[in-house]
Scaffold this active site. Structure first.
Site, PDB file in Angstrom:
ATOM      1  N   HIS A 127       0.816  -1.215   0.000  1.00 20.93           N
ATOM      2  CA  HIS A 127       0.000   0.000   0.000  1.00 20.93           C
ATOM      3  C   HIS A 127       0.848   1.264   0.000  1.00 20.93           C
ATOM      4  CE1 HIS A 127       0.179  -0.116   4.576  1.00 20.93           C
ATOM      5  NE2 HIS A 127       0.220   1.188   4.393  1.00 20.93           N
ATOM      6  N   SER A 166       3.888   2.204   8.527  1.00 18.05           N
ATOM      7  CA  SER A 166       3.638   1.273   7.426  1.00 18.05           C
ATOM      8  C   SER A 166       4.941   1.015   6.685  1.00 18.05           C
ATOM      9  CB  SER A 166       2.605   1.855   6.457  1.00 18.05           C
ATOM     10  OG  SER A 166       1.339   1.907   7.041  1.00 18.05           O
ATOM     11  N   ASP A 173       1.038  -7.741   2.344  1.00 16.62           N
ATOM     12  CA  ASP A 173       1.166  -6.301   2.086  1.00 16.62           C
ATOM     13  C   ASP A 173       2.642  -5.910   1.970  1.00 16.62           C
ATOM     14  OD1 ASP A 173       0.805  -3.613   1.810  1.00 16.62           O
ATOM     15  OD2 ASP A 173      -0.427  -3.355   3.594  1.00 16.62           O
TER      16      ASP A 173
END
Length: 709
Positions: free
Chosen positions: A85, A644, A221
């Site tokens: 992402h 992230s 991810d």
């Protein structure tokens, strides 16, 4: 109505806060780690192994990715790992209907086929130094906020100019502890970062928005990039002559696995937290601000989702935008739930009561300036929060309805700025800059979709924005949008429209939509911005003093600085959790769970045929544990947005996973970390290796890495 607490309940609540604080949590500056506590929890390496400005250490493998995520170097050839992402925009930009890397994945077969990404960079921290005394030199507690900020800026400019560094390095100075401390960072930014590999979205976004912020997760991810440097291994703009970067340190990958109770730490660039707000601020967030933002985004998402499901081209166009909008929509819902479940407001009140009692006792015998300021700090903040609440609500409402979630309205706002600057110095530079921004924005713009979103948000604005903050007699219609130069020409050919400056400016001056949005903006700025700014300056002043007071009086509490996109370490243990009564979640998920969720053709829960084949054949290579492929795992690390892509590291500093999310209730950790609830979610390193090796057959990447057990 405020709830009244007995002295006994206040003490009990405070003791629970104190107990939680000692169990973990915190985003620590890597030069100020509590090495003893980390070793007591299981760490085998030293704090110097994590951060040492004088020689290679783990910090030399950690890079700020694109200014918003974290990444880490995992090979001696500059291979860079981050979240799918985080690289979604780059993957999307290289995708077409014919070569849809979002749907099919991408794996470069050689260095030559790795894809450049203009504007993408990776920044390393070379050194961190406290410079509080120098920054606050000449600053007085009696200074107004304007005077104080001016003196601090002047001092920072002097410090920056006199800092010894290499020509390719930069200096950044940031405030910590609400401006009570300042730290200097020397950085190195590499501007040639190329896409190497990414799994299809059916792996990298498996579960998509339904599973976002949830557990159990089964999402791969991750995406792989590579840093390129000039022939001297120094930062350089993109060039075909650049070579793979040779890092000072890279992370070995642990294929031995993890177990519940194992020590783990996350090293990255958390974006923003506000852990030391008073209870009145948390009440405002949960009862007024979050509900309004949730409702706005829910309406926008319903419209976008309908179009994405019916049109493959719109699905590609809006994939990244939808994810951005949905991300915080769902986060705010979980945040409210977590704050309620953890009794955060009551705990804050108990903490404040204890703080006030300590100040009262000390000031019975002490005569000092702080004994004039400190006793009323909490009540002063409560009063100011009540005064600023309507302006904060209006600010969030304008931001969500006019700026963030309507691209047409956002463009109209920018075009108002163009008109305002037309005859002023610097206009040409601004005009050209706006052209470049809009040219990029319109690549993924759909006038039909955005018109419906914009009109729905305008209806909400008219109904819910307080009337005193709205312009009089303004109503935006479908015809205003349809006939606007934004839709009729700008979105269709930005460069051509901008090239005829006189004609374009003339069209703007007669554009009904641009004019109406200008009136909305003026009403907002005249009635909201000034008042909000004045009150916020007072709150900032009080919060700085309150933070200082807490550091002085609450000496049995661990205080870590709020996140501000600088390099931090957080540590904890692999651990499951209980989200509700009689429900317990184990800390690991496996490929078996992917197959249990698998729905053929579903845009969230589809799975690639090859992945299914590998599962059916149990073709797991060296990456299985107890006969299963691990996918994701949980730990008590204290993370937030910006983390992230951060590496999850084991007790020896080896990569064991990749941080990408938090559990839903745990999103409230931005305001209230609670180790009973807060869990970060990571992709297991073995799943990453399994996908690269067995699914993508990208053995050349595996060969670059150092695998350890």
């Amino acid at each position: 109505m405020m709830t009244t607490y007995s002295k006994l309940s206040i003490v009990a609540l405070f003791l629970s806060v104190f107990t939680f604080a000692q169990q973990g949590g915190g985003m620590w500056i890597p030069t100020e780690l509590n090495e003893q506590e980390m070793k007591e929890m299981g760490m085998n390496i030293s704090a110097k192994d994590i951060f040492d400005p004088s020689q290679p250490s783990i910090k030399d493998a950690i890079a700020h990715f694109g200014g918003g995520c974290t990444s880490e170097v995992i090979s001696p050839k500059g291979l860079l790992l981050t979240n799918h992402h985080c690289g979604f925009g780059q993957i999307q930009s290289h995708s077409t209907v014919e070569n849809n890397y979002l749907e099919d994945g991408f794996w470069a077969e050689s260095f030559e086929k790795e894809l450049p990404n203009p504007g993408l960079d990776a920044t390393f921290i070379v050194d961190i130094r406290e410079v509080t005394d120098k920054v606050l030199q000449g600053v007085s507690s009696t200074d107004s906020e304007v005077v104080r900020n001016g003196r601090i800026k002047d001092n920072i400019d002097i410090i920056t100019a006199n800092t010894v560094k290499e020509s390719y390095q930069d200096v950044m100075i940031k405030p910590f502890y609400k401006g009570n401390k300042y730290y200097l960072f020397i950085t190195e930014t590499y501007k040639d970062v190329r896409l190497v590999g990414a799994p299809p979205s059916s792996i990298g976004k498996f579960g998509s928005d339904t599973d976002n912020w949830m557990w159990p997760r089964h999402t791969g991810d991750f995406a792989v990039f590579r840093i390129y440097a000039d022939k001297n291994n120094k930062p350089a703009e993109y060039s075909k002559d650049n070579v793979p970067y040779t890092p000072k340190h890279y992370l070995p990958v642990n294929v031995g696995g993890i177990n519940e109770g194992d020590f783990t730490f996350v090293f990255g660039f958390p974006g923003m937290t506000d852990e030391y707000l008073p209870a009145s601020s948390i009440e405002q967030i949960t009862t007024k601000l979050n509900p309004a933002k949730i409702e706005i985004r829910e309406n926008a998402l319903k419209i976008i989702d309908g179009y994405m499901k019916s049109d493959p081209q719109i699905k590609i166009q809006y994939a990244s935008k939808y994810a951005r909008v949905a991300n915080y929509y769902k986060k705010w819902i979980g945040e409210n739930q977590g704050l309620a479940k953890s009794n955060a407001i009551a705990k804050k009140k108990a903490y404040e009561a204890d703080f006030n009692e300590r100040v009262r006792k000390a000031c019975m015998t002490e005569k000092s300036k702080r004994c004039v300021e400190y006793p009323s700090l909490v009540s002063d903040l409560d009063k100011l929060n009540g005064m600023i609440e309507p302006y904060n609500f209006a600010s969030d409402y304008f931001d969500e309805t006019i700026y963030r979630n309507s691209e047409t309205f956002r463009v109209a706002l920018l075009l108002n700025n163009v008109l305002a600057l037309e005859k002023k110095e610097g206009f040409d530079a601004y005009y050209n800059r706006i052209e470049g921004y809009l040219d990029g924005l319109f690549k993924d713009y759909n006038a039909m979709v955005d018109k419906e979103v914009s009109l729905a948000l305008w209806d909400m604005y008219k109904e819910n924005m307080p009337k005193e903050f709205q312009p009089k007699d303004v109503n935006i219609t479908a015809d205003d949008i349809k006939n606007s130069v934004i839709v009729k020409s700008l979105a269709k050919d930005t460069k051509k429209t901008f090239s005829n400056k006189a004609s374009f400016l003339k069209a703007l001056k007669s554009d009904a939509l641009v004019a109406k949005i200008g009136k909305v903006k003026d009403a907002y700025e005249n009635n909201v911005t000034k008042n909000q700014s004045q009150l916020q300056a007072q709150i900032n002043n009080k919060m700085r003093t309150y933070m200082k007071a807490q550091l002085e009086f609450m000496d049995d509490t661990k205080f870590f600085p709020d996140a501000n996109s600088t390099l931090r370490v957080t540590y904890g243990k692999v651990n499951g959790y209980e989200p509700s009564d009689a429900v317990y979640y184990a800390p690991t998920s496996t490929l078996k769970g992917v197959m249990e969720k698998y729905v053929p053709g579903d845009y969230e829960f589809d799975a690639p045929a090859k992945l299914i084949e590998l599962y059916n054949n149990k073709d797991y290579g060296d990456y299985a544990q107890d006969g299963e492929i691990p996918v994701n795992f949980l730990a008590t690390n204290h993370t937030t947005g910006g983390n992230s892509g951060s590496p999850a590291l084991d007790a020896d500093g080896n990569l064991i996973g990749l941080n990408f999310d938090r559990v839903w209730e745990g999103t409230m950790s931005d305001y209230n970390y609670d180790p009973e609830i807060c869990r970060n979610i990571m992709v297991d390193a073995r799943y990453i290796l399994f996908i690269i090796d067995k699914y993508a057959n990208a053995q050349r990447l595996i060969d670059e890495m150092t695998l350890v057990k």
